[in-house]
Structure formats: C-alpha cells, structure tokens
Design a protein around this motif. Structure first.
Motif, PDB file in Angstrom:
ATOM      1  N   PRO A 491      51.259  50.657  96.378  1.00  0.00           N
ATOM      2  CA  PRO A 491      51.362  51.698  97.411  1.00  0.00           C
ATOM      3  C   PRO A 491      50.450  52.876  97.088  1.00  0.00           C
ATOM      4  CG  PRO A 491      53.295  51.714  95.988  1.00  0.00           C
ATOM      5  CD  PRO A 491      52.491  50.518  95.590  1.00  0.00           C
ATOM      6  N   GLU A 492      49.529  53.135  97.954  1.00  0.00           N
ATOM      7  CA  GLU A 492      48.574  54.225  97.721  1.00  0.00           C
ATOM      8  C   GLU A 492      48.859  55.379  98.674  1.00  0.00           C
ATOM      9  OE1 GLU A 492      44.762  53.732  96.179  1.00  0.00           O
ATOM     10  OE2 GLU A 492      44.864  51.564  95.978  1.00  0.00           O
ATOM     11  N   ASP A 493      47.968  55.641  99.601  1.00  0.00           N
ATOM     12  CA  ASP A 493      48.094  56.854 100.402  1.00  0.00           C
ATOM     13  C   ASP A 493      49.181  56.727 101.461  1.00  0.00           C
ATOM     14  OD1 ASP A 493      47.434  59.425 101.025  1.00  0.00           O
ATOM     15  OD2 ASP A 493      45.574  58.950 102.058  1.00  0.00           O
ATOM     16  N   PHE A 494      49.890  57.835 101.701  1.00  0.00           N
ATOM     17  CA  PHE A 494      50.834  58.014 102.812  1.00  0.00           C
ATOM     18  C   PHE A 494      50.245  59.053 103.763  1.00  0.00           C
ATOM     19  CE2 PHE A 494      53.842  56.196  99.930  1.00  0.00           C
ATOM     20  CZ  PHE A 494      55.004  55.871 100.622  1.00  0.00           C
ATOM     21  N   GLU A 495      50.457  58.882 105.041  1.00  0.00           N
ATOM     22  CA  GLU A 495      50.137  59.934 106.007  1.00  0.00           C
ATOM     23  C   GLU A 495      51.132  59.874 107.155  1.00  0.00           C
ATOM     24  OE1 GLU A 495      48.038  62.445 106.022  1.00  0.00           O
ATOM     25  OE2 GLU A 495      47.012  61.902 104.149  1.00  0.00           O
ATOM     26  N   ALA A 496      51.579  61.048 107.608  1.00  0.00           N
ATOM     27  CA  ALA A 496      52.459  61.145 108.768  1.00  0.00           C
ATOM     28  C   ALA A 496      51.624  61.404 110.014  1.00  0.00           C
ATOM     29  CB  ALA A 496      53.477  62.271 108.568  1.00  0.00           C
ATOM     30  N   ASN A 497      51.925  60.680 111.066  1.00  0.00           N
ATOM     31  CA  ASN A 497      51.212  60.824 112.329  1.00  0.00           C
ATOM     32  C   ASN A 497      51.559  62.170 112.968  1.00  0.00           C
ATOM     33  OD1 ASN A 497      50.281  60.594 115.022  1.00  0.00           O
ATOM     34  ND2 ASN A 497      50.629  58.390 115.041  1.00  0.00           N
ATOM     35  N   PRO A 498      50.568  63.030 113.233  1.00  0.00           N
ATOM     36  CA  PRO A 498      50.863  64.341 113.824  1.00  0.00           C
ATOM     37  C   PRO A 498      51.351  64.256 115.258  1.00  0.00           C
ATOM     38  CG  PRO A 498      48.507  63.987 113.753  1.00  0.00           C
ATOM     39  CD  PRO A 498      49.128  62.840 113.008  1.00  0.00           C
ATOM     40  N   THR A 500      53.411  61.356 116.541  1.00  0.00           N
ATOM     41  CA  THR A 500      54.709  60.689 116.647  1.00  0.00           C
ATOM     42  C   THR A 500      55.650  60.970 115.483  1.00  0.00           C
ATOM     43  OG1 THR A 500      53.989  58.703 115.467  1.00  0.00           O
ATOM     44  CG2 THR A 500      53.586  58.790 117.853  1.00  0.00           C
ATOM     45  N   GLY A 501      55.132  61.443 114.363  1.00  0.00           N
ATOM     46  CA  GLY A 501      55.959  61.641 113.173  1.00  0.00           C
ATOM     47  C   GLY A 501      56.147  60.382 112.347  1.00  0.00           C
ATOM     48  N   LYS A 502      55.695  59.232 112.833  1.00  0.00           N
ATOM     49  CA  LYS A 502      55.788  58.019 112.027  1.00  0.00           C
ATOM     50  C   LYS A 502      54.913  58.151 110.778  1.00  0.00           C
ATOM     51  CE  LYS A 502      56.791  54.812 115.836  1.00  0.00           C
ATOM     52  NZ  LYS A 502      56.358  53.589 116.549  1.00  0.00           N
ATOM     53  N   VAL A 503      55.322  57.453 109.729  1.00  0.00           N
ATOM     54  CA  VAL A 503      54.648  57.564 108.435  1.00  0.00           C
ATOM     55  C   VAL A 503      53.980  56.234 108.113  1.00  0.00           C
ATOM     56  CG1 VAL A 503      54.956  58.049 105.973  1.00  0.00           C
ATOM     57  CG2 VAL A 503      56.332  59.278 107.682  1.00  0.00           C
ATOM     58  N   TYR A 504      52.748  56.301 107.619  1.00  0.00           N
ATOM     59  CA  TYR A 504      51.963  55.101 107.324  1.00  0.00           C
ATOM     60  C   TYR A 504      51.623  55.050 105.847  1.00  0.00           C
ATOM     61  CZ  TYR A 504      51.830  54.658 112.321  1.00  0.00           C
ATOM     62  OH  TYR A 504      52.229  54.516 113.628  1.00  0.00           O
ATOM     63  N   VAL A 505      51.641  53.824 105.305  1.00  0.00           N
ATOM     64  CA  VAL A 505      51.420  53.612 103.884  1.00  0.00           C
ATOM     65  C   VAL A 505      50.342  52.550 103.704  1.00  0.00           C
ATOM     66  CG1 VAL A 505      52.500  53.150 101.658  1.00  0.00           C
ATOM     67  CG2 VAL A 505      53.914  53.959 103.586  1.00  0.00           C
ATOM     68  N   ALA A 506      49.328  52.865 102.900  1.00  0.00           N
ATOM     69  CA  ALA A 506      48.314  51.877 102.549  1.00  0.00           C
ATOM     70  C   ALA A 506      48.779  51.124 101.302  1.00  0.00           C
ATOM     71  CB  ALA A 506      46.979  52.565 102.277  1.00  0.00           C
ATOM     72  N   LEU A 507      48.947  49.812 101.434  1.00  0.00           N
ATOM     73  CA  LEU A 507      49.285  48.930 100.315  1.00  0.00           C
ATOM     74  C   LEU A 507      48.023  48.122 100.029  1.00  0.00           C
ATOM     75  CD1 LEU A 507      52.745  47.922 101.747  1.00  0.00           C
ATOM     76  CD2 LEU A 507      52.391  49.353  99.745  1.00  0.00           C
ATOM     77  N   THR A 508      47.312  48.485  98.966  1.00  0.00           N
ATOM     78  CA  THR A 508      45.921  48.063  98.820  1.00  0.00           C
ATOM     79  C   THR A 508      45.756  46.574  98.546  1.00  0.00           C
ATOM     80  OG1 THR A 508      45.225  50.258  98.134  1.00  0.00           O
ATOM     81  CG2 THR A 508      43.795  48.442  97.512  1.00  0.00           C
ATOM     82  N   ASN A 509      46.512  46.034  97.619  1.00  0.00           N
ATOM     83  CA  ASN A 509      46.453  44.603  97.298  1.00  0.00           C
ATOM     84  C   ASN A 509      47.363  44.349  96.094  1.00  0.00           C
ATOM     85  OD1 ASN A 509      44.911  45.268  94.894  1.00  0.00           O
ATOM     86  ND2 ASN A 509      43.034  45.158  96.092  1.00  0.00           N
ATOM     87  N   ASN A 510      47.521  43.074  95.745  1.00  0.00           N
ATOM     88  CA  ASN A 510      48.278  42.711  94.547  1.00  0.00           C
ATOM     89  C   ASN A 510      48.002  41.237  94.247  1.00  0.00           C
ATOM     90  OD1 ASN A 510      50.050  42.180  92.477  1.00  0.00           O
ATOM     91  ND2 ASN A 510      51.866  42.989  93.508  1.00  0.00           N
ATOM     92  N   ASP A 511      46.990  41.001  93.418  1.00  0.00           N
ATOM     93  CA  ASP A 511      46.618  39.634  93.073  1.00  0.00           C
ATOM     94  C   ASP A 511      47.716  38.894  92.315  1.00  0.00           C
ATOM     95  OD1 ASP A 511      44.216  40.127  94.233  1.00  0.00           O
ATOM     96  OD2 ASP A 511      43.038  40.189  92.392  1.00  0.00           O
ATOM     97  N   ASN A 512      48.673  39.631  91.794  1.00  0.00           N
ATOM     98  CA  ASN A 512      49.731  38.999  91.001  1.00  0.00           C
ATOM     99  C   ASN A 512      50.980  38.643  91.804  1.00  0.00           C
ATOM    100  OD1 ASN A 512      48.187  39.147  88.706  1.00  0.00           O
ATOM    101  ND2 ASN A 512      49.768  40.098  87.451  1.00  0.00           N
ATOM    102  N   ARG A 513      51.020  39.018  93.064  1.00  0.00           N
ATOM    103  CA  ARG A 513      52.197  38.696  93.883  1.00  0.00           C
ATOM    104  C   ARG A 513      52.356  37.168  93.933  1.00  0.00           C
ATOM    105  NH1 ARG A 513      56.680  41.277  95.770  1.00  0.00           N
ATOM    106  NH2 ARG A 513      55.398  43.128  96.193  1.00  0.00           N
TER     107      ARG A 513
END
Length: 687
Positions: A491-498, A500-513
């Motif tokens: 989980p990297e960056d979070f940003e709230a939509n100015p 709607t107020g919804k919040v977005y999260v960048a999940l970059t990758n995970n080669d080990n999943r």
C-alpha cells in the motif's frame, strides 16, 4: 583502473521493470529478501466478518485553506455546505481528460499529449540561494549541495504565495541517492568521506520559490526568502508518545526529543493550515550491523522493520556512528515517522509525529470533515503490510495568524491511530488468477481497528494488549500484527477525492503473493505473483470505524484476462502498471503516476475517470525518460507537475557509462528534475 560496481547487481526475473541498482539504493533490496511480516495475522480471505456494508459519508469539508492547497480538503460550497452532487455530475462526463493519450514508449525524453508543452522547472544541483555555486558534476562538494536542489525528487507540493500572482512555493522531497550515478569511479564499498557528506546533503527536502510567466505555463526558480534545504543533518522535534521514551534516547540526545535529519522521504501531503507532510519510508537501509543487537526483543523489532546485517547501502556509518546499530541501537527508532514542515518559516524546526505511528510511510494525505476534524491516511509500503489512518481529536482553526498556526501545528499530535482489516463479498470465488468474481467487480467491507490514542502533551493510551503507548508508537507494525490487520500488496499513496470524499489507495505490486503456496490471494489483492498492482476505492466513514471498498483498477495488460479497468472497455484504455502516487484534479478525476512499469515501457502519469459511463477510462498523459520513475504529481487547472526520479538508472549504467542524457541532452549526465506541462495557449488541462 575505474571500478565497475554495477556488476554487483543482477537482473530482475522480468516481473518488474525497476532496476536492481534502484532497489539497492532506494529500499535496500526489500523485494529480494523475505517479507518482514511473518505474523500469523489472517489474510481476509480467512476472516469471518459481520461488518455491514456502508456507503461513504458525504460530509463536506471545512473551508479553511490558508494557502490554497485544495487537495487537502473535500469540496465545500461557499457557505460550508456540501456541493458534491453538482460537482460529481461534472466529473461523471470525464471533463478534464480530453487529450490524446501518449503512446507507451522507451524514449529518453518526457512526452506529453499533442497540443501540450513541457519544460524543466529545477534539476538536481541547481542553486536555490544566491550564494550557491552553479552545479558542476565533476566538482561536487557537500557545502555546495546544502545550498542546491537535492537528488531524486519524489513528492511535490505547489503552494500559491498570497498577494503575488503566479508565484508559488515548490516543496519537494529528496528520497534517496545513488552513488554509482552521482560520482564517476564510485566504489560502493568504500566511498570517500566527501561523497558520503554530499549524499547526506542531497537527501531531505527543498523549499524554493517559483515564478510563472505570462502566456506560458513555465515555472522558473527564484532566490526567495522562503527558500530552504532540509537534509540528513537538520534538527527535528520528536513529539507524541515516542518522545522521551527509552526507545529513542541516544548519546547525542539523552532526552529523546531532538532528532537530526530526515531521509528516505517518499510521498507526502499538504495540510489546510499551509504546512507540508513527508513520509519517511525505507529508512531501514541507512543503518548497519543489525546483527550486533543481541537483545532478543530489540533484534526481533529490527527484523520486523527489515534491518539487515553488515554495512548499510550508503555506508554513512563510516563517518557518523549514529548509523551503526552496534554503537547506537536506538537511532533507528528515530526514523519512520510522518514529518511536518512549515515552508513559510525558513527558521522553523520541523516535527516528527509519533502519534501517527512508525512504519514505512509512503506519505500522509489529509481529509477534513465538515466539523473540522482532520483525518490522515497512510500506507506502509512493504509486501504484506498494512493501511492506516489517524483521526485528530482537535479541530482545525481557520485563519493564518500565529495563534491558529500554533494550534494547527499540534493537530497531528492528538488523536487516534487505526489500522485496516478487510473482508471480501466474494471470497470463495477468489482463486489467485484475478478472475472477476461478479459483474459488479471486487467488493467488500472493512473495519478500522484502534491501535493508539494520544491526548494532550503527547500522553498516549495503548489499544493493544501487552504493549505500552510508546511501544505502539515506535513499533507500530508489531501492534498491527497483534490485532490481525489485513496484509496488502504494498500500500503506497492514499488520496481523498475532493468531489466525493471517497479515498483511493495505490497498491503497487507484490511478486510474493501466493508464492510457494503461501500468502494466497484475497479479494482486495486478487492475483498471485502480482507484478502490476491495483487501485483500491474506499467509501469511508472518515472519523468512524467502518468502510466499504471496491477495486477500481486491476492493472496490467488490457488484453490479459486478469486485468480490470472499472468495467470500462479495455480496448480503449492506456495500459497501466505499478501504480504509485495519486492526485486529483478539480473535476474529481484520479491521476496516477507509476513506478516500475512491468509492461516494458517507460513509467508515466495517467488520468482515470471515476464516475458515470466512462468509469475506469484510463489515459496516459505523460511519460518520463528511460530508467526513470514518475513521482509527486500536482494537477491544477492550468499545469501538471511531475518529479522525474532516477532517470537513466539502469543496471548496466553508471556515471562512467550513462544510459540517459536527460534533461540537458548531448553527453551530459542524467539529473533528477521537476517538470511542468501545460496546454499550448495556457488553456485548462484536459478541457
């Protein structure tokens, strides 16, 4: 004979485009070691939850901006009421994304859409003070670097200066340095003392005044009174439950309240009171000799944060004993916090907020509720680590006076820290392939679990059995392990939509999943061996403990069955891989920068429509030069800024054999830089 240090680096296995040399210096090869999270915490596919699905609270934010940093707030009407319905209607048609997408490429250049222009704002080494020397690659000194723009710019904030038209403060993080690309003939095992000092001076942050010009979107640095360099030696104040505890006391600071330096600064955020937040991320790579710590409890804590044996990547311990854990085992506990800088006072002492927890903070993004409560979201950027939020106990005070600033600068010292636990609506259908479980996509609910409550004067109350408040503040990862938080795909960056107020999260990758049959996929992390990442959308009860979620994007090749673009026709999108930093435009469109594009093309910046029939439409606005990462996007009505980090950073390259000559061309060395793009004729971006 010139050393060839890059023979130490081996190629990736094809899952990510990030160079091994980048991994070495940026995160101390975190992805080439076992993930530090070995806890028994459940993956949410195993969790039985009775959470009720809730929609987002659509409360407007308090209109209290001191400097126009609108991304810090949800949208409000002039009377303080919500205007989300009208603004959402404008956003639903994709307004602000009308441009011809830039095609994927591997050029050694920044590319922008047809009808747009771009230029470099500032480069590594450019003077930010009138008495600073011009940059000379072959005659660098630490004294000069302390007065020049730092290396590997990541987060950026552009703050309007009140009363001065088209004039701003540009505030930028400098995440890490790469010796082989900074110095000719660099020996990574034995850098010179001056090279170490230059490296330390090139970290931290820069505050620099920039001026626009009529008829163009260009921005030019100026020697303004706010200009400032913050480095790995700058004094900071440590606040919150960690301050004064035995975990942070050192020989140089027996009181445990004064920390020198910040480094590994990744993303950040702006606050409505005019300050800038910066997340200390991969700090573990700066410390040597973890094996010398023989106390079993202390050693386990270091291991949970990824500290390794032997020398550190930059070998700072050779000139400064605080980076040698054999001599100063507590020094490492003084890094990994959210940093707050007042860019309007060049003499101010920056703050590290331990009430917000110690982890590998990608950043700290602010949302303000209708009643003035401040909510900060942050991700712990490691495979199988967690998502957090901090809810303030104090309310924002409006105004720019000294009293309001003193109050607001303490808001992030008093409140409750939470960690996220998720469950999926279609858990039984998740098989690790990324197959869409239902027509409506990947969806679920979640709970914010309290870890730490901090009151006045930094006094805290632990919400985790068996841990004190200071332990939770300093060893936050272990506290989150104990309460069964959900393990996520970086989980990297979070940003709230100015809008709607919804919040977005960048999940970059995970080669080990799902690797070796362990850590299987779940609905929010639906693919095993996840090389392309995804973007999560939260409908959060911002000051409460419940949320619902869905996956907006499951990134990767649009022609592949394991990708999802919000339900939009995948034949009409730009391919996106490894989402990293997020930003919003005034229309409520999400902008995503990438790091480590696994699709064999340069990283870039993308605009994504979030509402209406075009939800999920993804268009590439910009690409950065080969070997570079796209960071710190700022999107305004008339400009887009990005930080171009580590151009030409490839495993067979070095200062003796550069792979890039951007931004100056010819035979010059590559230089990390900030770039601004604008529409020809200065029209509105994407309109």
């Amino acid at each position: 004979m010139t050393p060839k240090p890059l023979t130490l680096f081996t190629a990736h296995d094809g899952r990510s485009a990030r160079a091994r040399v980048t991994c070495e210096y940026k995160c101390a090869n975190a992805c080439f070691h076992p993930a530090p999270n070995t806890s028994d915490g459940a993956y949410f596919g195993d969790i039985v939850s009775s959470l009720n699905r809730r929609g987002v609270l659509r409360g407007g934010a308090a209109a209290v901006l001191a400097v126009g940093a609108a991304s810090a707030l949800a949208a409000c009407g002039a009377d303080g009421g919500s205007t989300e319905t009208s603004k959402a209607a404008a956003a639903s048609d994709g307004t602000g994304t009308t441009f011809t997408a830039v095609a994927p490429n591997t050029d050694d250049a920044v590319r922008v859409p047809e009808g747009y222009e771009q230029s470099v704002v500032i480069r590594w080494g450019d003077p930010i003070f009138a008495d600073a020397p011009a940059f000379d690659f072959d005659r660098q000194t630490a004294a000069a670097q302390e007065r020049q723009f730092g290396y590997n710019n990541d987060f950026a904030a552009l703050l309007p200066i009140e009363g001065q038209a088209n004039t701003f403060l540009l505030v930028v993080n400098h995440e890490y340095t790469t010796g082989p690309h900074m110095f000719r003939g660099y020996d990574p095992k034995n850098p010179t003392d001056e090279q170490i000092a230059i490296s330390m001076a090139a970290h931290g942050l820069t505050v620099v005044e920039v001026k626009g010009e009529s008829g163009s979107g260009k921005l030019t640095p100026a020697f303004g009174r706010y200009n400032r360099r913050i480095t790995a030696n700058t004094e900071f104040l440590l606040t919150g439950p960690a301050a004064g505890s035995d975990f942070v006391k050192t020989a140089a600071d027996p009181a445990g309240t004064k920390v020198f330096g910040t480094f590994a600064n990744c993303a950040g955020g702006t606050t409505p009171w005019g300050t800038v937040l910066s997340g200390e991320e991969n700090f573990h790579g700066y410390f040597a000799n973890a094996q010398a710590v023989t106390d079993a409890t202390a050693a386990a804590r270091l291991k949970r944060y990824g500290f390794a044996e032997g020398a550190s990547t930059n070998v700072w311990e050779r000139t400064d004993k605080r980076f040698d854990l054999a001599q100063e085992p507590n020094e490492a506990n003084r890094f990994g916090y959210v940093v707050e800088v007042d860019p309007w006072d060049a003499a101010s002492v920056p703050v590290k907020h331990s009430a917000m927890g110690r982890l590998k903070h990608e950043g700290a993004s602010i949302y303000v509720t209708a009643d003035g409560a401040v909510v900060s979201y942050t991700g712990d950027d490691e495979r199988f680590d967690y998502m957090y939020k901090f809810v303030s106990a104090k309310k924002v005070q409006s105004g720019t006076g000294a009293s309001a600033m003193r109050h607001n600068m303490t808001i992030l010292d008093e409140g409750t820290l939470y960690v996220a636990k998720l469950t999926g609506d279609h858990a039984a259908q998740i098989d690790g392939t990324g197959k869409l479980p239902a027509p409506q996509g990947f969806t679920g609910t979640g709970e914010w679990i309290p870890l730490l409550e901090t009151g006045p004067d930094g006094k805290g109350t632990s919400k985790v059995d068996g841990m004190s408040a200071a332990e939770v503040a300093v060893f936050t990862r272990l506290a989150a392990d104990r309460v069964g938080a959900t393990k996520m795909d970086r989980p990297e960056d979070f940003e709230a939509n100015p809008v709607t107020g919804k919040v977005y999260v960048a999940l970059t990758n995970n080669d080990n999943r799902g690797k070796d049959g362990k850590a299987a996929a779940d609905e929010a992390n639906p693919r095993n061996l996840n090389k392309n990442g995804q973007v999560l959308e939260l409908d959060d009860d911002h000051t409460g403990t419940r949320f619902s979620w869905s996956l907006l994007l499951v990134c990767g090749d649009p022609n592949a069955a394991d990708t999802y673009y919000g339900g939009f026709d995948k034949s009409e999108v730009s391919p996106i891989s490894c989402p990293d930093n997020l930003a919003f435009d005034q229309y409520g469109n999400l902008w995503i920068s990438t790091d480590g594009n696994a699709l064999k093309a340069n990283d870039g910046l993308f605009a994504v429509v979030l509402d209406g029939d075009r939800r999920g439409e993804t268009k590439q606005f910009l690409t950065v030069p080969k070997g570079a990462e796209t960071c710190g996007p700022v999107v305004t009505e008339s400009r887009v800024l990005v930080c171009v980090q580590h151009p030409g950073e490839e495993d067979d390259a070095s200062a003796d054999n550069p792979a890039s000559h951007w931004p100056d061309g010819g035979t010059t060395q590559p230089r990390p830089s900030v770039v601004v793009a604008w529409k020809s004729g200065q029209g509105r971006i994407g309109v």
